[in-house]
Design a protein around this motif. Structure first.
Motif, PDB file in Angstrom:
ATOM      1  N   ALA A  35       0.819  -1.215   0.000  1.00  0.00           N
ATOM      2  CA  ALA A  35       0.000   0.000   0.000  1.00  0.00           C
ATOM      3  C   ALA A  35       0.848   1.258   0.000  1.00  0.00           C
ATOM      4  O   ALA A  35       0.447   2.280   0.546  1.00  0.00           O
ATOM      5  CB  ALA A  35      -0.965  -0.006   1.194  1.00  0.00           C
ATOM      6  N   GLY A  36       2.042   1.185  -0.601  1.00  0.00           N
ATOM      7  CA  GLY A  36       2.768   2.397  -0.914  1.00  0.00           C
ATOM      8  C   GLY A  36       2.184   3.026  -2.163  1.00  0.00           C
ATOM      9  O   GLY A  36       1.156   2.585  -2.696  1.00  0.00           O
ATOM     10  N   ILE A  37       2.836   4.049  -2.681  1.00  0.00           N
ATOM     11  CA  ILE A  37       2.244   4.754  -3.812  1.00  0.00           C
ATOM     12  C   ILE A  37       2.161   3.876  -5.056  1.00  0.00           C
ATOM     13  O   ILE A  37       1.239   4.022  -5.864  1.00  0.00           O
ATOM     14  CB  ILE A  37       3.009   6.055  -4.105  1.00  0.00           C
ATOM     15  N   ASN A  68       9.596  10.273   1.910  1.00  0.00           N
ATOM     16  CA  ASN A  68      10.447  10.827   0.865  1.00  0.00           C
ATOM     17  C   ASN A  68      10.419  12.354   0.866  1.00  0.00           C
ATOM     18  O   ASN A  68       9.750  12.979   1.679  1.00  0.00           O
ATOM     19  CB  ASN A  68      10.044  10.266  -0.498  1.00  0.00           C
ATOM     20  N   ALA A  69      11.126  12.936  -0.104  1.00  0.00           N
ATOM     21  CA  ALA A  69      11.278  14.392  -0.146  1.00  0.00           C
ATOM     22  C   ALA A  69      10.095  15.105  -0.783  1.00  0.00           C
ATOM     23  O   ALA A  69      10.057  16.334  -0.796  1.00  0.00           O
ATOM     24  CB  ALA A  69      12.564  14.757  -0.884  1.00  0.00           C
ATOM     25  N   GLY A  70       9.138  14.368  -1.345  1.00  0.00           N
ATOM     26  CA  GLY A  70       7.920  14.992  -1.827  1.00  0.00           C
ATOM     27  C   GLY A  70       8.043  15.718  -3.152  1.00  0.00           C
ATOM     28  O   GLY A  70       7.419  16.772  -3.338  1.00  0.00           O
ATOM     29  N   ILE A  71       8.815  15.171  -4.095  1.00  0.00           N
ATOM     30  CA  ILE A  71       8.960  15.796  -5.404  1.00  0.00           C
ATOM     31  C   ILE A  71       8.450  14.846  -6.486  1.00  0.00           C
ATOM     32  O   ILE A  71       8.846  13.679  -6.524  1.00  0.00           O
ATOM     33  CB  ILE A  71      10.425  16.156  -5.710  1.00  0.00           C
ATOM     34  N   ASP A  73       2.926  16.890   1.908  1.00  0.00           N
ATOM     35  CA  ASP A  73       2.685  15.727   2.767  1.00  0.00           C
ATOM     36  C   ASP A  73       2.593  14.501   1.867  1.00  0.00           C
ATOM     37  O   ASP A  73       1.498  14.119   1.442  1.00  0.00           O
ATOM     38  CB  ASP A  73       1.394  15.916   3.574  1.00  0.00           C
ATOM     39  N   PRO A  74       3.745  13.859   1.533  1.00  0.00           N
ATOM     40  CA  PRO A  74       3.706  12.719   0.617  1.00  0.00           C
ATOM     41  C   PRO A  74       2.813  11.575   1.098  1.00  0.00           C
ATOM     42  O   PRO A  74       2.053  11.005   0.312  1.00  0.00           O
ATOM     43  CB  PRO A  74       5.171  12.293   0.525  1.00  0.00           C
ATOM     44  N   GLY A  75       2.921  11.231   2.377  1.00  0.00           N
ATOM     45  CA  GLY A  75       2.053  10.184   2.899  1.00  0.00           C
ATOM     46  C   GLY A  75       0.587  10.559   2.800  1.00  0.00           C
ATOM     47  O   GLY A  75      -0.277   9.719   2.529  1.00  0.00           O
ATOM     48  N   GLY A  76       0.291  11.851   2.997  1.00  0.00           N
ATOM     49  CA  GLY A  76      -1.082  12.322   2.867  1.00  0.00           C
ATOM     50  C   GLY A  76      -1.608  12.197   1.459  1.00  0.00           C
ATOM     51  O   GLY A  76      -2.797  11.902   1.247  1.00  0.00           O
ATOM     52  N   LEU A  77      -0.738  12.398   0.454  1.00  0.00           N
ATOM     53  CA  LEU A  77      -1.184  12.238  -0.929  1.00  0.00           C
ATOM     54  C   LEU A  77      -1.512  10.778  -1.214  1.00  0.00           C
ATOM     55  O   LEU A  77      -2.525  10.476  -1.858  1.00  0.00           O
ATOM     56  CB  LEU A  77      -0.106  12.744  -1.890  1.00  0.00           C
ATOM     57  N   VAL A  78      -0.682   9.856  -0.737  1.00  0.00           N
ATOM     58  CA  VAL A  78      -0.979   8.432  -0.932  1.00  0.00           C
ATOM     59  C   VAL A  78      -2.287   8.071  -0.234  1.00  0.00           C
ATOM     60  O   VAL A  78      -3.119   7.326  -0.783  1.00  0.00           O
ATOM     61  CB  VAL A  78       0.177   7.559  -0.421  1.00  0.00           C
ATOM     62  N   SER A  79      -2.506   8.605   0.959  1.00  0.00           N
ATOM     63  CA  SER A  79      -3.769   8.348   1.667  1.00  0.00           C
ATOM     64  C   SER A  79      -4.963   8.877   0.882  1.00  0.00           C
ATOM     65  O   SER A  79      -6.032   8.248   0.854  1.00  0.00           O
ATOM     66  CB  SER A  79      -3.729   9.000   3.054  1.00  0.00           C
ATOM     67  N   ALA A  80      -4.793  10.035   0.229  1.00  0.00           N
ATOM     68  CA  ALA A  80      -5.881  10.591  -0.585  1.00  0.00           C
ATOM     69  C   ALA A  80      -6.177   9.693  -1.780  1.00  0.00           C
ATOM     70  O   ALA A  80      -7.348   9.482  -2.133  1.00  0.00           O
ATOM     71  CB  ALA A  80      -5.515  12.000  -1.043  1.00  0.00           C
ATOM     72  N   PHE A  95       8.014   7.603  -5.747  1.00  0.00           N
ATOM     73  CA  PHE A  95       6.941   8.569  -5.539  1.00  0.00           C
ATOM     74  C   PHE A  95       6.575   9.233  -6.862  1.00  0.00           C
ATOM     75  O   PHE A  95       5.401   9.439  -7.167  1.00  0.00           O
ATOM     76  CB  PHE A  95       7.381   9.613  -4.513  1.00  0.00           C
ATOM     77  N   THR A  96       7.573   9.567  -7.652  1.00  0.00           N
ATOM     78  CA  THR A  96       7.326  10.174  -8.958  1.00  0.00           C
ATOM     79  C   THR A  96       6.530   9.256  -9.874  1.00  0.00           C
ATOM     80  O   THR A  96       5.568   9.680 -10.525  1.00  0.00           O
ATOM     81  CB  THR A  96       8.666  10.538  -9.623  1.00  0.00           C
ATOM     82  N   LEU A  97       6.902   7.989  -9.935  1.00  0.00           N
ATOM     83  CA  LEU A  97       6.372   7.078 -10.945  1.00  0.00           C
ATOM     84  C   LEU A  97       5.210   6.219 -10.460  1.00  0.00           C
ATOM     85  O   LEU A  97       4.778   5.320 -11.187  1.00  0.00           O
ATOM     86  CB  LEU A  97       7.495   6.183 -11.475  1.00  0.00           C
ATOM     87  N   GLY A  98       4.692   6.469  -9.268  1.00  0.00           N
ATOM     88  CA  GLY A  98       3.590   5.658  -8.766  1.00  0.00           C
ATOM     89  C   GLY A  98       2.400   5.601  -9.708  1.00  0.00           C
ATOM     90  O   GLY A  98       2.005   4.521 -10.181  1.00  0.00           O
ATOM     91  N   PRO A  99       1.771   6.743 -10.022  1.00  0.00           N
ATOM     92  CA  PRO A  99       0.616   6.694 -10.917  1.00  0.00           C
ATOM     93  C   PRO A  99       0.936   6.198 -12.323  1.00  0.00           C
ATOM     94  O   PRO A  99       0.113   5.519 -12.945  1.00  0.00           O
ATOM     95  CB  PRO A  99       0.146   8.157 -10.940  1.00  0.00           C
ATOM     96  N   THR A 100       2.118   6.524 -12.833  1.00  0.00           N
ATOM     97  CA  THR A 100       2.506   6.044 -14.160  1.00  0.00           C
ATOM     98  C   THR A 100       2.625   4.531 -14.168  1.00  0.00           C
ATOM     99  O   THR A 100       2.090   3.844 -15.053  1.00  0.00           O
ATOM    100  CB  THR A 100       3.836   6.692 -14.584  1.00  0.00           C
TER     101      THR A 100
END
Length: 413
Positions: free
Chosen positions: A9-11, A43-46, A198-205, A381-386
């Motif tokens: 359940a990571g990105i 992560n650094a959130g980029i 908030d990188p973790g918050g984006l994954v939660s969303a 984090f960058t490539l999760g949705p891709t």
């Protein structure tokens, strides 16, 4: 019985589950923690639109020597971990040779260049715009020599493929970041990336969107994976589940789960730390800054200024080591008005890596219905949705919107 079980359940896992659900699949997402609470959290959130050139293995004698003796803060080795790293490191070094490396960059670029757009689609649907900034990030330089080398590289390698940037001299950097303690030589401002507070918050969303669309999430420790008839059985602490398709997106823990199936991939792990800080009264950190000559990145997050370290190579069960976070904190304080630490202890996470610097995305060889999605190193984090979209296309029997040949797991088997 779900049609697809996504493990992790990571990105990467959340994005894959979400894209599968958007295509109408019955999907169950399982992990030992809530979505976005492992590596994706720290992560650094980029979202790195400029990240077309993955981090290569040191090639010069000077770089190899300074890394080997521990003279660089951006890389730390635990001696006990080195025997297990010998084979992947030799492959990594070979793949970093100039001709091979440039081929990897050409293969990697199409995925990176679409990453912002793939995130934007999910950000809008998830209603997560409040977490996003669209003003890029900066490499900052302490010396003019390092600055000028980076400017030349940008002109030679990034401009021809359409990556946007601005060159800032000392005065330009001071205007962009007015609370620096000392004058620096300048900055390279990458203008295309988006950043996330908030990188973790984006994954939660993204996970909440998955659930709104009818997806299911279960929190449980995964203990085994095996073939059952034409499908798969997952063993976990709460019992067993079966499905026609299984996606393994467990990051650095993926290799251990699939090894009993004869799938032994040359994964290795990079550990990294972060710590949050307050800022001195009347000051602010305005931009995401990579202090490239030292080797840390500092980001203005919701919890404070997040200092993220480089790479640590250690045994998976090795205790945390304070050297990197303490050393980089001292260097960061020399140029930034950092105040108190806001975390009781440094956060520690692990990045899954491959020796050719490319992720593993696609069907497991000779294992119908088993799909792999891990090994993204610094660009998970960058490539999760891709990754999620491409894998969902493949599982759905669609023609994938990018050629996955260079990322298939069978390149290692």
């Amino acid at each position: 019985m779900p049609e697809v079980i996504v493990l992790g359940a990571g990105i990467i896992g959340v994005s894959t589950a979400l894209h599968l659900r958007r295509r109408g699949h019955d999907v169950l997402l399982i992990d030992r923690k809530a979505p976005g609470q492992e590596t994706s959290y720290g992560n650094a959130g980029i979202i790195q639109a400029e990240g077309i050139r993955p981090r290569a293995f040191p090639r010069t004698i000077a770089d190899l020597w300074s890394t080997a003796i521990g003279a660089r803060l951006d890389t730390r080795y635990e001696v006990g971990a080195l025997p297990g790293l010998a084979d992947p490191f030799v492959r990594y070094w070979r793949n970093s040779a100039p001709d091979r490396y440039e081929q990897i960059v050409r293969e990697y670029t199409p995925l990176i260049r679409r990453a912002v757009a793939d995130h934007a689609e999910l950000i809008a649907e998830a209603g997560a715009q409040k977490l996003i900034r669209k003003d890029g990030w900066m490499l900052i330089f302490r010396s003019e020599a390092a600055r000028d080398r980076a400017f030349r590289l940008a002109d030679e390698k990034y401009a021809p493929v359409g990556v946007g940037y601005r060159k800032l001299d000392a005065a330009g950097l001071a205007r962009a970041e007015p609370d620096l303690r000392q004058s620096l030589a300048g900055a390279l401002h990458w203008t295309d990336p988006w950043t996330v507070t908030d990188p973790g918050g984006l994954v939660s969303a993204y996970a909440a969107l998955f659930e709104r669309l009818g997806g299911r999430i279960e929190t449980s420790e995964i203990t085994g994976l095996e073939r059952q008839g034409t499908g798969w059985r997952i063993r976990h602490e709460g019992g067993e589940k079966t499905a026609a398709h299984v996606v393994v997106a467990l990051g650095p823990w993926s290799g251990r789960l699939i090894a009993p199936l004869g799938l032994r991939l040359p994964l290795f792990a990079k550990r990294g730390y972060h710590m949050h800080y307050g800022m001195e009264p009347g000051t602010a950190l305005r931009n995401w800054l990579l202090d490239i000559e030292v080797g840390y990145l500092i980001s203005p997050m919701q919890r404070g200024a997040r200092l993220t370290t480089g790479a640590e190579f250690a045994r998976p069960d090795a205790p945390p080591h304070p050297k990197q976070i303490d050393g980089t904190e001292a260097m960061a304080r020399s140029i930034l008005p950092l105040a108190e630490r806001r975390d009781p202890v440094p956060w520690l996470g692990t990045r899954p890596c491959t020796p050719d610097m490319k992720p593993i995305i696609g069907p497991a060889p000779s294992q119908k219905g088993l799909w792999l999605a891990f090994g993204h190193a610094h660009h998970g984090f960058t490539l999760g949705p891709t990754t999620g979209k491409l894998l969902a296309e493949a599982i759905s029997g669609e023609k994938t919107s990018e050629d996955l040949t260079a990322f298939l797991p069978d390149r290692f088997l």
